[in-house]
Design an enzyme around this catalytic site. Structure first.
Site, PDB file in Angstrom:
ATOM      1  CB  CYS A 121      63.135  13.302 106.663  1.00 18.02           C
ATOM      2  SG  CYS A 121      62.281  14.101 108.041  1.00 18.02           S
ATOM      3  CG  ASN A 152      63.398  17.766 112.024  1.00 18.34           C
ATOM      4  OD1 ASN A 152      63.718  18.688 112.770  1.00 18.34           O
ATOM      5  ND2 ASN A 152      63.757  16.537 112.291  1.00 18.34           N
ATOM      6  CB  CYS A 211      57.412  11.330 109.633  1.00 17.40           C
ATOM      7  SG  CYS A 211      55.855  12.217 109.391  1.00 17.40           S
ATOM      8  NE  ARG A 212      60.720  10.562 105.408  1.00 15.77           N
ATOM      9  CZ  ARG A 212      60.935  10.975 104.171  1.00 15.77           C
ATOM     10  NH1 ARG A 212      61.427  10.122 103.281  1.00 15.77           N
ATOM     11  NH2 ARG A 212      60.670  12.207 103.811  1.00 15.77           N
TER      12      ARG A 212
HETATM   13  P1  4NP Z   1      59.040  13.565 106.936  1.00 19.42           P
HETATM   14  O1  4NP Z   1      57.509  13.419 106.435  1.00 19.42           O
HETATM   15  O2  4NP Z   1      59.790  14.164 105.752  1.00 19.42           O
HETATM   16  O3  4NP Z   1      59.440  12.166 107.230  1.00 19.42           O
HETATM   17  O4  4NP Z   1      59.007  14.470 108.131  1.00 19.42           O
HETATM   18  C1  4NP Z   1      56.717  14.480 105.997  1.00 19.42           C
HETATM   19  C2  4NP Z   1      56.251  15.419 106.884  1.00 19.42           C
HETATM   20  C3  4NP Z   1      55.432  16.433 106.446  1.00 19.42           C
HETATM   21  C4  4NP Z   1      55.083  16.497 105.119  1.00 19.42           C
HETATM   22  C5  4NP Z   1      55.564  15.560 104.227  1.00 19.42           C
HETATM   23  C6  4NP Z   1      56.388  14.552 104.664  1.00 19.42           C
HETATM   24  N1  4NP Z   1      54.237  17.529 104.673  1.00 19.42           N
HETATM   25  O5  4NP Z   1      53.897  17.558 103.468  1.00 19.42           O
HETATM   26  O6  4NP Z   1      53.812  18.394 105.482  1.00 19.42           O
END
Ligand code: 4NP
Length: 171
Positions: free
Chosen positions: A10, A13, A15-16
């Site tokens: 994602c 790295n 959340c998803r």
């Molecule tokens: P992920 O979500 O891509 O599912 O890990 C996010 C985590 C952090 C951020 C954005 C999306 N961020 O802007 O820090």
């Protein structure tokens, strides 16, 4: 010997993809313990490198029996495209960013995770970062569906040692 290596990707790295890694590890161990799998996750961006997953991801996963607390964020590298047979991304932004890092010969290893759930109307796992717990619940539901579809695909794959053939039937 590990027959198939799968990397969930994602943006952060955080959340998803850690959720996908944890859910897939847990389902693979429960439903297909005979499969020899390498499983990891990474982010296209480095904002959270070294961090444990988002507290909301940890909470939602824990409530569903999956412990993500030992995972730490890292960034996707070009070497990942040699090390992993399948690079499974959450959304089209991740797809574009991953393809920018991929060596040209390895671009065919990158797929949208939800390609493994052809009957799911959503084609992308939405970024929950600026949302609330229901958004994290949706992420868990979607990655769980995909993990089941991916496992079925792997169990049905003729001779799992045919590593590079482990591509989704539906795109
Ligand atoms: P992920 O979500 O891509 O599912 O890990 C996010 C985590 C952090 C951020 C954005 C999306 N961020 O802007 O820090």
């Amino acid at each position: 010997m590990v027959a198939v290596r799968i990397l969930f990707v994602c943006m952060g790295n955080f959340c998803r993809s850690p959720t996908a890694e944890g859910v897939f590890r847990s389902l693979a161990a429960a439903l297909a313990p005979g499969l020899e799998l390498g499983i990891d996750s990474a982010g296209t961006h480095g904002y959270h490198v070294g961090d444990a997953p988002d507290a909301r991801s940890l909470k939602v996963a824990r409530a569903r029996g999956v412990d993500l607390s030992g995972l730490r964020a890292r960034q996707l590298t070009a070497a990942d495209f040699d090390a992993f047979n399948l690079i499974l991304v959450m959304d089209r932004d991740n797809l574009e960013d991953a393809l920018r890092v991929a060596p040209p010969m390895r671009r065919d290893r990158v797929h949208l995770l939800l390609d493994f759930v052809p009957d799911q109307p959503l084609r992308e796992v939405p970024d929950p970062y600026y949302g609330g717990l229901p958004d994290f619940e949706l992420v868990f539901d979607l990655v769980e569906q995909a993990a089941r579809g991916l496992l079925e695909h792997l169990v049905a794959a003729p001779g799992l040692s045919a590593k590079a053939d482990a591509t989704p039937a539906h795109r």
